[in-house]
Design a protein around this motif. Structure first.
Motif, PDB file in Angstrom:
ATOM      1  N   UNK A 200       0.842  -1.192   0.000  1.00  0.00           N
ATOM      2  CA  UNK A 200       0.000   0.000   0.000  1.00  0.00           C
ATOM      3  C   UNK A 200       0.877   1.241   0.000  1.00  0.00           C
ATOM      4  N   UNK A 201       0.566   2.176  -0.868  1.00  0.00           N
ATOM      5  CA  UNK A 201       1.319   3.423  -0.938  1.00  0.00           C
ATOM      6  C   UNK A 201       0.399   4.594  -0.615  1.00  0.00           C
ATOM      7  N   UNK A 202       0.942   5.682  -0.078  1.00  0.00           N
ATOM      8  CA  UNK A 202       0.118   6.876   0.103  1.00  0.00           C
ATOM      9  C   UNK A 202      -0.380   7.371  -1.258  1.00  0.00           C
ATOM     10  N   UNK A 203      -1.430   8.151  -1.240  1.00  0.00           N
ATOM     11  CA  UNK A 203      -1.903   8.757  -2.482  1.00  0.00           C
ATOM     12  C   UNK A 203      -0.842   9.713  -3.035  1.00  0.00           C
ATOM     13  N   UNK A 204      -0.706   9.714  -4.358  1.00  0.00           N
ATOM     14  CA  UNK A 204       0.308  10.518  -5.045  1.00  0.00           C
ATOM     15  C   UNK A 204      -0.402  11.615  -5.835  1.00  0.00           C
ATOM     16  N   UNK A 205      -0.162  12.855  -5.467  1.00  0.00           N
ATOM     17  CA  UNK A 205      -0.842  13.975  -6.129  1.00  0.00           C
ATOM     18  C   UNK A 205      -0.485  14.072  -7.610  1.00  0.00           C
ATOM     19  N   UNK A 211      -4.864  11.535  -7.489  1.00  0.00           N
ATOM     20  CA  UNK A 211      -5.335  12.878  -7.146  1.00  0.00           C
ATOM     21  C   UNK A 211      -6.861  12.930  -7.122  1.00  0.00           C
ATOM     22  N   UNK A 212      -7.483  12.321  -8.114  1.00  0.00           N
ATOM     23  CA  UNK A 212      -8.944  12.285  -8.161  1.00  0.00           C
ATOM     24  C   UNK A 212      -9.501  11.540  -6.951  1.00  0.00           C
ATOM     25  N   UNK A 213      -8.893  10.406  -6.618  1.00  0.00           N
ATOM     26  CA  UNK A 213      -9.363   9.624  -5.472  1.00  0.00           C
ATOM     27  C   UNK A 213      -9.168  10.373  -4.156  1.00  0.00           C
ATOM     28  N   UNK A 214      -8.040  11.076  -4.036  1.00  0.00           N
ATOM     29  CA  UNK A 214      -7.772  11.821  -2.800  1.00  0.00           C
ATOM     30  C   UNK A 214      -8.767  12.963  -2.653  1.00  0.00           C
ATOM     31  N   UNK A 215      -9.054  13.652  -3.731  1.00  0.00           N
ATOM     32  CA  UNK A 215     -10.028  14.738  -3.657  1.00  0.00           C
ATOM     33  C   UNK A 215     -11.412  14.207  -3.311  1.00  0.00           C
ATOM     34  N   UNK A 216     -11.770  13.055  -3.880  1.00  0.00           N
ATOM     35  CA  UNK A 216     -13.063  12.448  -3.553  1.00  0.00           C
ATOM     36  C   UNK A 216     -13.119  12.051  -2.081  1.00  0.00           C
ATOM     37  N   UNK A 237      -7.911  23.359  -1.760  1.00  0.00           N
ATOM     38  CA  UNK A 237      -8.027  22.886  -0.377  1.00  0.00           C
ATOM     39  C   UNK A 237      -7.465  21.466  -0.269  1.00  0.00           C
ATOM     40  N   UNK A 238      -7.828  20.607  -1.226  1.00  0.00           N
ATOM     41  CA  UNK A 238      -7.361  19.221  -1.183  1.00  0.00           C
ATOM     42  C   UNK A 238      -5.844  19.145  -1.305  1.00  0.00           C
ATOM     43  N   UNK A 239      -5.262  20.030  -2.124  1.00  0.00           N
ATOM     44  CA  UNK A 239      -3.800  20.019  -2.281  1.00  0.00           C
ATOM     45  C   UNK A 239      -3.124  20.394  -0.968  1.00  0.00           C
ATOM     46  N   UNK A 240      -3.682  21.353  -0.259  1.00  0.00           N
ATOM     47  CA  UNK A 240      -3.126  21.724   1.050  1.00  0.00           C
ATOM     48  C   UNK A 240      -3.230  20.551   2.028  1.00  0.00           C
ATOM     49  N   UNK A 241      -4.364  19.864   1.996  1.00  0.00           N
ATOM     50  CA  UNK A 241      -4.531  18.680   2.853  1.00  0.00           C
ATOM     51  C   UNK A 241      -3.549  17.582   2.464  1.00  0.00           C
ATOM     52  N   UNK A 244      -0.055  18.439   3.801  1.00  0.00           N
ATOM     53  CA  UNK A 244       0.038  18.230   5.256  1.00  0.00           C
ATOM     54  C   UNK A 244       0.095  16.744   5.607  1.00  0.00           C
ATOM     55  N   UNK A 245      -0.676  15.934   4.897  1.00  0.00           N
ATOM     56  CA  UNK A 245      -0.817  14.523   5.267  1.00  0.00           C
ATOM     57  C   UNK A 245       0.130  13.595   4.523  1.00  0.00           C
ATOM     58  N   UNK A 246       0.756  14.095   3.447  1.00  0.00           N
ATOM     59  CA  UNK A 246       1.586  13.226   2.627  1.00  0.00           C
ATOM     60  C   UNK A 246       0.794  12.170   1.890  1.00  0.00           C
ATOM     61  N   UNK A 247      -0.520  12.356   1.801  1.00  0.00           N
ATOM     62  CA  UNK A 247      -1.361  11.382   1.120  1.00  0.00           C
ATOM     63  C   UNK A 247      -1.734  10.179   1.953  1.00  0.00           C
ATOM     64  N   UNK A 248      -1.393  10.194   3.248  1.00  0.00           N
ATOM     65  CA  UNK A 248      -1.712   9.083   4.153  1.00  0.00           C
ATOM     66  C   UNK A 248      -3.040   9.339   4.849  1.00  0.00           C
TER      67      UNK A 248
END
Length: 298
Positions: A200-205, A211-216, A237-241, A244-248
């Motif tokens: 499992x990897x963190x989401x990658x912007x 990116x679509x999945x992270x924004x959803x 807003x999602x990019x800032x999140x 901060x979270x590194x996609x985790x």
């Protein structure tokens, strides 16, 4: 959103903490564990192999393990409790005895401290048979394989081989990425199924699907929060999140809880950037100046 005027501050705090949002990484982890356990729906459990679910901390591995346990609850048989799935939380200390005690605890065994390790292993193996265990999950499995402690490393590898020799269940080790290589270095363990694994990897912007999945995911959290919608899923807003979270997912939830609590405390109708900015300032490393929620342009 539920009418926030009908909830006390404590109830709103609890609601934020209890939010669960399904997302692709969680689905992948759950699907992998289910395949390791029972590869054919409606079939029989797989037996005698060791598998691995690995990934960076806070990517949702343990959450998926709890889902599998919840889906396969213990039942009472004529000679005691039967446990289809056994979840073992690996100890961070305690040496070889600590490992054995953690397995005994998961099996609800009461054992004397005077019992030797060899005898306790026998007790555990007998209980694994009696309880008809079909799948064993070691969570935080990197604690089983400390490369700097060859004694514990050798013991853990040998113990897992003994458990697999029962030919009754598969074992999955959930842990950090290095868990895979430490297991794979043991040819006897690697030979038990070839070490099927899921990483499992963190989401990658920079990956458009991620990116679509992270924004959803951010939008779904926004909908569940006990506030007016704040626009978490908007690209900025999602990019800032994400920064901060590194996609985790686990780190994202930490910020959502803290920012939500701050918004409740100042009676805000929304969770605003300033709440996240304060939450980030409270966590950033000494000397760090960048704050993704305060930067005017990122």
């Amino acid at each position: 959103m539920t009418d926030v005027t009908l909830a006390t501050p404590g109830e709103r705090q609890q609601r934020i903490s209890d939010i669960f949002v399904d997302h692709p990484n969680h689905q992948q982890a759950t699907k992998a564990l289910q395949r390791f356990y029972m590869p054919v729906e409606g079939g029989i459990p797989s037996r005698g192999s060791i598998c691995a679910l690995i990934g960076q901390s806070r990517t949702g591995k343990s959450f998926a393990a709890n889902d599998i346990v919840a889906a396969h609850k213990p039942r009472v048989g004529q000679d005691g409790v039967k446990r289809p799935v056994l979840l073992i939380d690996c100890p961070i200390e305690g040496g070889t005895r600590g490992i054995l005690d953690s397995i005994a605890d998961a099996l609800d065994l009461t054992v004397s401290s005077r019992l030797t390790n060899a005898n306790l292993i026998g007790v555990i193996l007998r209980e694994l048979r009696r309880a008809k265990i079909e799948f064993v999950i070691f969570d935080e499995a990197q604690e089983l394989f400390p490369e700097k402690n060859k004694k514990i490393l050798s013991f853990a590898r040998g113990l897992l081989r003994k458990m697999l020799n029962l030919s009754q269940f598969n074992i999955v080790c959930i842990g950090l990425p290095e868990t895979y290589s430490v297991i794979a270095e043991d040819p006897q363990l690697f030979g038990r199924g070839g070490l099927e694994h899921k990483h499992l990897s963190p989401y990658d912007w920079n990956n458009m699907v991620d990116q679509k999945n992270f924004r959803a995911l951010c939008h779904k959290f926004d909908v569940e929060m006990p506030f007016e919608n704040s626009g978490f899923g908007a690209q900025d807003f999602a990019y800032r999140l994400f920064l901060a979270s590194g996609g985790c997912i686990g780190h994202l939830k930490n910020y959502l809880i803290d920012a939500g609590n701050r918004a409740i405390a100042d009676a805000s109708l929304q969770v605003e950037l300033r709440h996240f900015a304060d939450a980030y300032d409270a966590r950033k490393r000494p000397g760090e100046t960048f704050n993704p929620f305060r930067a005017s342009s990122i």
